[in-house]
Scaffold this motif. Structure first.
Motif, PDB file in Angstrom:
ATOM      1  N   ASP B  37       0.820  -1.193   0.000  1.00 33.28           N
ATOM      2  CA  ASP B  37       0.000   0.000   0.000  1.00 33.28           C
ATOM      3  C   ASP B  37       0.869   1.264   0.000  1.00 33.28           C
ATOM      4  N   GLU B  38       1.933   1.236   0.807  1.00 34.23           N
ATOM      5  CA  GLU B  38       2.846   2.385   0.801  1.00 34.23           C
ATOM      6  C   GLU B  38       3.480   2.582  -0.576  1.00 34.23           C
ATOM      7  N   LEU B  39       3.857   1.460  -1.169  1.00 33.90           N
ATOM      8  CA  LEU B  39       4.496   1.552  -2.476  1.00 33.90           C
ATOM      9  C   LEU B  39       3.538   2.153  -3.500  1.00 33.90           C
ATOM     10  N   ASN B  40       2.280   1.722  -3.452  1.00 31.67           N
ATOM     11  CA  ASN B  40       1.293   2.299  -4.367  1.00 31.67           C
ATOM     12  C   ASN B  40       1.160   3.792  -4.133  1.00 31.67           C
ATOM     13  N   MET B  41       1.210   4.179  -2.871  1.00 34.35           N
ATOM     14  CA  MET B  41       1.061   5.584  -2.543  1.00 34.35           C
ATOM     15  C   MET B  41       2.250   6.394  -3.076  1.00 34.35           C
ATOM     16  N   ILE B  42       3.435   5.873  -2.813  1.00 36.29           N
ATOM     17  CA  ILE B  42       4.628   6.593  -3.270  1.00 36.29           C
ATOM     18  C   ILE B  42       4.647   6.673  -4.790  1.00 36.29           C
ATOM     19  N   ALA B  43       4.276   5.560  -5.421  1.00 37.95           N
ATOM     20  CA  ALA B  43       4.262   5.548  -6.884  1.00 37.95           C
ATOM     21  C   ALA B  43       3.245   6.544  -7.426  1.00 37.95           C
ATOM     22  N   ALA B  44       2.101   6.668  -6.725  1.00 37.46           N
ATOM     23  CA  ALA B  44       1.079   7.619  -7.171  1.00 37.46           C
ATOM     24  C   ALA B  44       1.635   9.036  -7.184  1.00 37.46           C
ATOM     25  N   TYR B  45       2.523   9.331  -6.236  1.00 42.18           N
ATOM     26  CA  TYR B  45       3.144  10.659  -6.200  1.00 42.18           C
ATOM     27  C   TYR B  45       4.373  10.737  -7.111  1.00 42.18           C
ATOM     28  N   GLY B  46       4.496   9.818  -8.040  1.00 44.18           N
ATOM     29  CA  GLY B  46       5.645   9.833  -8.940  1.00 44.18           C
ATOM     30  C   GLY B  46       6.951   9.592  -8.214  1.00 44.18           C
ATOM     31  N   GLY B  47       6.890   8.957  -7.044  1.00 44.23           N
ATOM     32  CA  GLY B  47       8.098   8.641  -6.312  1.00 44.23           C
ATOM     33  C   GLY B  47       8.424   9.621  -5.194  1.00 44.23           C
ATOM     34  N   PHE B  48       7.648  10.698  -5.109  1.00 46.48           N
ATOM     35  CA  PHE B  48       7.954  11.728  -4.113  1.00 46.48           C
ATOM     36  C   PHE B  48       6.817  11.848  -3.101  1.00 46.48           C
ATOM     37  N   GLU B  62      -5.702   5.174  -6.695  1.00 49.20           N
ATOM     38  CA  GLU B  62      -6.834   4.248  -6.788  1.00 49.20           C
ATOM     39  C   GLU B  62      -6.556   3.174  -7.834  1.00 49.20           C
ATOM     40  N   GLN B  63      -6.012   3.626  -8.946  1.00 52.97           N
ATOM     41  CA  GLN B  63      -5.731   2.695 -10.030  1.00 52.97           C
ATOM     42  C   GLN B  63      -4.725   1.623  -9.591  1.00 52.97           C
ATOM     43  N   LEU B  64      -3.645   2.090  -8.959  1.00 56.20           N
ATOM     44  CA  LEU B  64      -2.617   1.147  -8.524  1.00 56.20           C
ATOM     45  C   LEU B  64      -3.144   0.224  -7.437  1.00 56.20           C
ATOM     46  N   ALA B  65      -3.861   0.826  -6.479  1.00 57.24           N
ATOM     47  CA  ALA B  65      -4.330   0.026  -5.346  1.00 57.24           C
ATOM     48  C   ALA B  65      -5.322  -1.028  -5.821  1.00 57.24           C
ATOM     49  N   LYS B  66      -6.199  -0.613  -6.748  1.00 55.90           N
ATOM     50  CA  LYS B  66      -7.197  -1.575  -7.216  1.00 55.90           C
ATOM     51  C   LYS B  66      -6.562  -2.683  -8.025  1.00 55.90           C
ATOM     52  N   SER B  67      -5.676  -2.315  -8.922  1.00 57.67           N
ATOM     53  CA  SER B  67      -5.148  -3.388  -9.750  1.00 57.67           C
ATOM     54  C   SER B  67      -4.260  -4.299  -8.909  1.00 57.67           C
ATOM     55  N   TYR B  68      -3.709  -3.764  -7.831  1.00 54.75           N
ATOM     56  CA  TYR B  68      -2.971  -4.654  -6.933  1.00 54.75           C
ATOM     57  C   TYR B  68      -3.939  -5.565  -6.176  1.00 54.75           C
ATOM     58  N   ALA B  69      -5.022  -4.961  -5.678  1.00 53.68           N
ATOM     59  CA  ALA B  69      -5.974  -5.742  -4.879  1.00 53.68           C
ATOM     60  C   ALA B  69      -6.610  -6.855  -5.701  1.00 53.68           C
ATOM     61  N   TYR B  70      -6.880  -6.551  -6.979  1.00 54.55           N
ATOM     62  CA  TYR B  70      -7.503  -7.567  -7.815  1.00 54.55           C
ATOM     63  C   TYR B  70      -6.474  -8.507  -8.434  1.00 54.55           C
ATOM     64  N   GLY B  71      -5.234  -8.310  -8.089  1.00 53.87           N
ATOM     65  CA  GLY B  71      -4.211  -9.203  -8.606  1.00 53.87           C
ATOM     66  C   GLY B  71      -3.912  -9.008 -10.071  1.00 53.87           C
ATOM     67  N   LEU B  72      -4.158  -7.806 -10.601  1.00 56.79           N
ATOM     68  CA  LEU B  72      -3.898  -7.578 -12.018  1.00 56.79           C
ATOM     69  C   LEU B  72      -2.458  -7.184 -12.263  1.00 56.79           C
ATOM     70  N   SER B  73      -1.923  -6.393 -11.378  1.00 58.56           N
ATOM     71  CA  SER B  73      -0.539  -5.987 -11.575  1.00 58.56           C
ATOM     72  C   SER B  73       0.027  -5.542 -10.253  1.00 58.56           C
ATOM     73  N   LYS B  74       1.323  -5.589 -10.172  1.00 63.17           N
ATOM     74  CA  LYS B  74       1.947  -5.006  -8.990  1.00 63.17           C
ATOM     75  C   LYS B  74       3.217  -4.299  -9.412  1.00 63.17           C
ATOM     76  N   ILE B  75       3.605  -3.339  -8.611  1.00 66.40           N
ATOM     77  CA  ILE B  75       4.823  -2.608  -8.915  1.00 66.40           C
ATOM     78  C   ILE B  75       5.994  -3.412  -8.372  1.00 66.40           C
ATOM     79  N   TYR B  76       6.977  -3.561  -9.187  1.00 66.98           N
ATOM     80  CA  TYR B  76       8.154  -4.294  -8.756  1.00 66.98           C
ATOM     81  C   TYR B  76       9.123  -3.404  -8.026  1.00 66.98           C
ATOM     82  N   GLU B  77       9.383  -2.262  -8.669  1.00 64.97           N
ATOM     83  CA  GLU B  77      10.430  -1.411  -8.126  1.00 64.97           C
ATOM     84  C   GLU B  77      10.152   0.016  -8.523  1.00 64.97           C
ATOM     85  N   LEU B  78      10.727   0.896  -7.774  1.00 66.27           N
ATOM     86  CA  LEU B  78      10.518   2.313  -8.006  1.00 66.27           C
ATOM     87  C   LEU B  78      11.819   2.966  -7.607  1.00 66.27           C
ATOM     88  N   VAL B  79      12.381   3.747  -8.509  1.00 68.12           N
ATOM     89  CA  VAL B  79      13.672   4.358  -8.176  1.00 68.12           C
ATOM     90  C   VAL B  79      13.653   5.825  -8.586  1.00 68.12           C
TER      91      VAL B  79
END
Lengths: 365, 510
Positions: B37-48, B62-79
């Motif tokens: 959830d934190e990762l989705n949040m950070i990613a939503a802010y473009g990493g900041f 919302e998009q990231l959290a939902k697609s993670y919750a439904y098992g559609l996609s997940k973020i691997y890494e963010l740099v």
């Protein structure tokens, strides 16, 4: 409250139209792509796209990788949304979704109620399973493990068991046999009858819209009923029952006589799906350009007299075609104002699919 | 440094040492272990995480959290491109995935630090973004959330109108209009001649020509801007009648747009480079036998392609590998290029072993456009099964149009030009001498989406305060799209630039 929750609440408020009404028109029922088997399906997800100077969608070609000859169709290209470069290094992975999950997602997104089956139409299906154990039976059904266990128990109890020399010999009383049990399971049965107008005015895009909508309706109903039967009817001036493939691929041309489909539908219900045993869901998709008002009257008669009373709900979706939308929806709405079991929707384009599904399935009938 | 478990810290140290031994040169990387959830949040802010508040980030979330919750996609890494680099690891990932991500991240960090196109980005962006956030929040307190947010919406509608090369080129230098006030303007310049020769040396047509030129020069000098400006945001910043807080918000959003621009300009290279290094390090060193299957699974997922899309990870890494191979085997230079025999070219092997050196050089000085332009050749396009697709007007379907590599390349380059955004310039800020803003869209075969364009004009009008226009084309016909404060209009005009050659993508088999 976390920072992101504030932003999220604000976004939801815009989507619901509570604040910033001028942005409401940029809300699209965007979609997430999910994969079901080798098919891609979309899951509704509202999005707001701020206007920008950007290229129109359809004119864009592009570069792809893979097999194929010149002229072969290319599937699954994205629209190239999203700002380049933002969210650097984000890295997503596609995962399979089961049909049940899809139905759940759809249900949650569209806030669909669970369907309540009609009471007396609950029929029982009986299944026989070898789940019981009996002391008598044919040798072919002997339950070896149980027999052995029984023999072991007896030998330990009588003290004739020697751990050093563990020989277990079952005698006749030890024998156990599998035994057949019948279980009755209440099961609601539903029949979905899709009817589509394939007259000359229904083009590729209109059929595609029907296909997408039918897929989702199917997904939802399947999640609600164990025993779902689907029938497909196509019609122009005459109606035929066809298989699924034909239903989505056929291109006929000619006039439109909607009553032909309704007659066939009624016949199908009477022959195969008697209304006291089945939950019946006819769906009809057309561009609404019926041949004559006489025929429309006949349709109304059929619906009023037989089809609607027999069905849980009758749904009519009017797809807008290149030649505009016809009169049929207006006629139905006029004749059946106040009839709760009839739902009609206008599907102008693909964005109209989700609201239409919501209207069809939102009543929980 | 971060909050890694001892086990992960050990892997990090191992990976860092390995990366350094391979010659990668990076800022210190701080890995943070976060949950999904934190990762989705950070990613939503473009990493900041400290970015300014805006509903758009809520939408992304919302998009990231939902697609993670439904098992559609997940973020691997963010740099994040910063000194030190910040990288986020998802707590629930397997150890193999964490290894892969770390190796991948070191590749990105090396790229951020060394690629020339990143050289002008701020390396203290974490702090800058936090400052931006604080400033915008202050304005929201003072002027109201809605007012400030509306203004941000307007700017975001225009934030693709920047000049991505401007950090590297000084376009305005020596460009100031000649306002020496010498009084020469408008005066007709005569060639020196004796009286009796005058009408031969300075014939009436010549004088007329001179007069016209002078008139034009004068008009050009009167024009503002003197030369077309690609950086529309900057132009608005300097010239639009904005309040000081609006100017500040516009300036800082523009700064963020420029910060993100190089990532768009090097997406293919940057990802390719990171994959190149994670696969090298993983396969040669980091993966043990029990992990090989799950590594391969994750790796192939990264590189998978769909028919209608180019996967930047795949294209990038294949091209880097191809370059390394070519420079190892001497497949470059005049001998190689003048060789006409395809078979001989394919089997060319004059060991030079400059492959490694070459890929490091490429990662330093190229961006996606020059990378593709220079290194995609016929063999590569064929080997990668690349094709051009387009709409067949007859069926309305997307289909394969061509496999010719020159067309593939053209189409790729076309799509990458200005990140796939239309090229738009400010041409005149005093159109019809009425202070109206005139933009010019350099049409190259693809039309704007007109409903969006007229809405954007409306937003632009809110900033400019006077009628705004954009000259574009509709299927090749020059059109002027205008917004005068009430309604949008489109009318045909005479083109201010001659017709352009339309490139490949719209072609169909008629």
């Amino acid at each position: 409250m976390r920072k992101i929750d504030q932003d999220h609440t604000r976004f939801r408020d815009i989507v619901r139209g509570r604040i910033k009404g001028d942005l409401k028109k940029y809300v699209t029922s965007g979609e997430m792509l999910g994969k079901q088997g080798d098919k891609y399906v979309s899951i509704p997800l509202p999005q707001i796209q701020l206007p920008k100077f950007r290229y129109g969608k359809n004119q864009k070609g592009g570069v792809g990788q893979g097999e194929g000859d010149e002229g072969d169709p290319v599937q699954g290209q994205g629209e190239g949304e999203g700002q380049a470069g933002e969210n650097e290094g984000q890295h997503t992975l596609e995962v399979d979704v089961s049909i049940d999950d899809l139905a759940k997602i759809l249900g949650e997104e569209l806030e669909l109620p669970n369907i309540e089956a009609r009471g007396k139409q609950v029929i029982k299906s009986s299944a026989t399973r070898f789940t019981g154990i009996s002391k008598v039976g044919p040798q072919s059904l002997r339950h070896f493990k149980r027999t052995f266990r029984q023999a072991l128990k007896r030998q330990i109890a009588t003290g004739s068991y020697d751990p050093e020399n563990p020989v277990v010999v079952p005698i006749k009383e030890d024998h156990r046999y599998r035994y057949m049990k019948t279980r009755e399971e209440p099961q609601a049965a539903a029949a979905v009858i899709y009817m589509m107008d394939v007259s000359g005015s229904m083009g590729r895009e209109q059929k595609e819209i029907v296909r997408i909508e039918a897929f989702w309706i199917d997904t939802w109903l399947r999640s609600q009923y164990k025993n779902l039967e689907v029938a497909y009817i196509v019609h122009d001036a005459a109606a035929h029952i066809v298989d699924q493939h034909t239903f989505f691929h056929l291109r006929e041309s000619g006039g439109t006589k909607i009553s032909s489909a309704y007659e066939l539908c009624l016949q199908l219900i009477e022959d195969k799906y008697p209304a006291d045993e089945w939950n019946i869901y006819p769906f009809h998709f057309s561009d609404g350009d019926n041949w004559s008002s006489r025929d429309t009257e006949r349709c109304v008669e059929l619906l009023k007299g037989s089809i609607i009373p027999m069905s849980n709900q009758f749904a009519y979706g009017q797809v807008k075609s290149a030649y505009g939308s016809g009169q049929f929806k207006k006629d139905l709405d006029r004749f059946f104002s106040g009839e709760e079991k009839l739902v009609t929707t206008d599907i102008l384009d693909r964005d109209g699919i989700l609201p239409s599904i919501k209207a069809f399935l939102g009543k929980g009938r | 440094m971060g909050n890694l478990t001892p086990e992960l810290a050990k892997i990090r140290d191992e990976t860092r040492e390995l990366a350094a031994n391979y010659g990668l040169d990076f800022y210190e990387v701080i890995f943070e272990l976060v949950d999904a959830d934190e990762l989705n949040m950070i990613a939503a802010y473009g990493g900041f995480p400290t970015r300014y508040p805006h509903w758009r980030f809520g939408m992304e979330y919302e998009q990231l959290a939902k697609s993670y919750a439904y098992g559609l996609s997940k973020i691997y890494e963010l740099v994040i491109n910063n000194d030190p680099c910040y990288a986020y690891l998802m707590r629930s990932n397997s150890l193999t995935d964490q290894k892969l991500v770390m190796a991948h991240v070191y590749g990105h960090c090396d790229f951020f630090k060394n690629n020339a196109w990143f050289s002008k980005t701020s390396r203290k962006m974490m702090d800058i973004m936090a400052n931006h956030g604080a400033r915008i929040r202050r304005y929201m307190d003072k002027y109201g959330v809605g007012v400030v947010e509306d203004f941000i919406d307007r700017v975001q509608s225009l934030d693709n109108l920047i000049d991505i090369y401007s950090p590297f080129i000084k376009r305005d230098e020596g460009d100031a209009p000649a306002q020496s006030g010498g009084g020469d303007e408008g005066k007709v310049h005569k060639l020196q001649a004796k009286d009796y020769m005058d009408r031969y040396i300075n014939p009436p047509e010549f004088l007329e020509q001179q007069r016209e030129d002078a008139e034009k020069a004068r008009e050009q000098n009167m024009r503002y801007p003197a030369r077309p400006q690609r950086d529309v945001l900057k132009f608005l910043l300097e010239n639009a009648p904005l309040q000081s807080w609006q100017q500040d918000v516009l300036a800082l959003l523009r700064e963020e747009a420029y910060y993100f621009a190089p990532q768009g300009m090097t997406k293919i290279m940057n990802e390719g480079w990171a994959v190149f290094w994670h696969s090298t390090m993983m396969c040669r060193h980091l993966v043990d036998a029990s992990e090989i299957i799950s590594y391969c699974d994750a790796h192939s997922g990264t590189l998978s392609t769909q028919p209608g899309q180019v996967n930047p990870y795949k294209l990038g890494v294949e091209l880097f590998r191809d370059i390394e191979d070519r420079w190892n085997k001497g497949k470059f230079g005049i001998d190689y290029f003048s060789c006409e025999d395809a078979e001989e070219r394919r089997n060319w092997n004059r060991p030079t072993n400059q492959g490694r050196e070459k890929v490091f050089q490429v990662r330093k000085i190229y961006n996606d456009i020059s990378f593709i332009d220079e290194f995609v050749n016929e063999e590569f396009a064929e080997q990668q099964k690349m094709f051009v697709y387009g709409v067949n007007q007859a069926t309305g379907q997307m289909e394969i149009v061509d496999r010719d590599y020159t067309k593939v390349k053209k189409s790729l380059l076309n799509a990458l030009t200005n990140f796939g955004n239309p090229i738009i310039e400010v041409v005149d800020a005093n159109y019809q001498n009425r202070g109206e803003l005139y933009l010019f869209h350099d049409w190259a075969g693809v039309d704007l989406q007109f409903d969006y364009a007229s809405q954007t004009l409306k937003y632009l009008h809110e900033l400019w305060g006077r009628p705004v226009h954009i000259e574009t084309r509709d299927e090749g016909k020059p059109q002027l799209l205008s917004f005068d404060g009430k309604e949008a209009q489109m009318r045909e005009v005479a083109a201010s630039k001659p017709d352009v050659e339309v490139i490949g993508t719209q072609e169909t088999d008629d």
